[in-house]
Scaffold this motif. Sequence first.
Motif, PDB file in Angstrom:
ATOM      1  N   THR A  96       0.824  -1.208   0.000  1.00 16.56           N
ATOM      2  CA  THR A  96       0.000   0.000   0.000  1.00 16.56           C
ATOM      3  C   THR A  96       0.855   1.252   0.000  1.00 16.56           C
ATOM      4  OG1 THR A  96      -0.135  -0.257   2.402  1.00 16.56           O
ATOM      5  CG2 THR A  96      -2.023  -1.011   1.119  1.00 16.56           C
ATOM      6  N   GLN A 102      -3.359   0.859  -3.412  1.00 15.94           N
ATOM      7  CA  GLN A 102      -3.016  -0.529  -3.161  1.00 15.94           C
ATOM      8  C   GLN A 102      -2.320  -1.086  -4.394  1.00 15.94           C
ATOM      9  OE1 GLN A 102      -6.681  -2.450  -1.957  1.00 15.94           O
ATOM     10  NE2 GLN A 102      -6.785  -1.305  -0.041  1.00 15.94           N
ATOM     11  N   HIS A 124       4.681  -0.787   3.520  1.00 13.79           N
ATOM     12  CA  HIS A 124       3.772   0.333   3.246  1.00 13.79           C
ATOM     13  C   HIS A 124       4.594   1.578   2.970  1.00 13.79           C
ATOM     14  CE1 HIS A 124       0.404   3.169   3.658  1.00 13.79           C
ATOM     15  NE2 HIS A 124       1.209   3.888   4.427  1.00 13.79           N
ATOM     16  N   ASN A 137      -5.710   1.525   5.378  1.00 12.32           N
ATOM     17  CA  ASN A 137      -5.421   1.067   4.018  1.00 12.32           C
ATOM     18  C   ASN A 137      -4.502  -0.156   4.058  1.00 12.32           C
ATOM     19  OD1 ASN A 137      -5.372   1.094   1.158  1.00 12.32           O
ATOM     20  ND2 ASN A 137      -3.552   2.377   1.142  1.00 12.32           N
ATOM     21  N   PHE A 138      -3.464  -0.079   4.878  1.00 10.02           N
ATOM     22  CA  PHE A 138      -2.527  -1.193   5.028  1.00 10.02           C
ATOM     23  C   PHE A 138      -3.235  -2.422   5.602  1.00 10.02           C
ATOM     24  CE2 PHE A 138       0.900  -3.284   7.600  1.00 10.02           C
ATOM     25  CZ  PHE A 138       1.717  -3.655   6.543  1.00 10.02           C
ATOM     26  N   VAL A 141      -5.232  -4.774   3.375  1.00  8.76           N
ATOM     27  CA  VAL A 141      -4.483  -5.631   2.446  1.00  8.76           C
ATOM     28  C   VAL A 141      -3.625  -6.649   3.180  1.00  8.76           C
ATOM     29  CG1 VAL A 141      -2.707  -5.626   0.638  1.00  8.76           C
ATOM     30  CG2 VAL A 141      -4.455  -3.831   0.673  1.00  8.76           C
TER      31      VAL A 141
END
Length: 262
Positions: A96, A102, A124, A137-138, A141
């Motif tokens: 990310t 992503q 990241h 966000n991290f 994923v």
Amino acid sequence: MTRGKRQNNKNNKGKKLICLALILLVSCIIGFEAYRMISAYMIKKSSDNQWPAHDLTSGQYSGSYDGIDISRHQGRIHWDELSEVKRLKFIYVKATEGATIQDPWYEANINQARKHQIPVGTYHFLSKMPAVMQFENFRAVYDKERQDLLPVVDAEDDGTKGLSKSEIQLLLKTFCKLCKSYYGHTPIIYCSESYFKDYLSPEFDNYYLWIASYDHEPVLPGKPHYDIWQFSKHGRVPGVWNWVDLNRFAKNRSLGDIRIKQ
């Protein structure tokens, strides 16, 4: 000058200012849309499972490395060939960037690394967005069950340009604390030698450090020593058809130091 004429002049100036503001707004929108379209095209191109169609590198294969880090910029990896590289001890895969991006190759890369039994970890890329948004966000994923190695947060000028030293430190500390709280592991910090000196020293002396320095071995201020050294960004490795970063452990470090302890 009569009052009526002055009023008309004021109205005309107001209309001109409004028109100028609209022109600037439209220009900004067009500029942003152009940037968005170009970015989308580049991501789409590099997520094409046939890109690159031929080897973009040339010359002798690189040596003296322990690991590589990959992202969409490397495109399709030829894993059967890469897995035959005896010196390759680890791979880090970009997941990310910032709060929304992503990497389109992440899933394929981490699955293939595990399939070919190459120790793998995830990183990241830090941006100026709030740390909580970036961690979310991290987290969306990152699957801790598929990780062999400690996570990494990549801090660079390209991502944090414009922030002060204190702002960068708060951002990075918050991301690391969230990672530690959620996964039980404090991430390794990747940055350049100059970035560490300018923004992170001495507050991050006790973290695992992955330092980029391309013309000499990293020398950090105070007591810290690097754990991993990224010594080249122009490596040629069998099975990777684009230039790739090369990394080696410090003399007192090995794969066991960055493995996730079960």
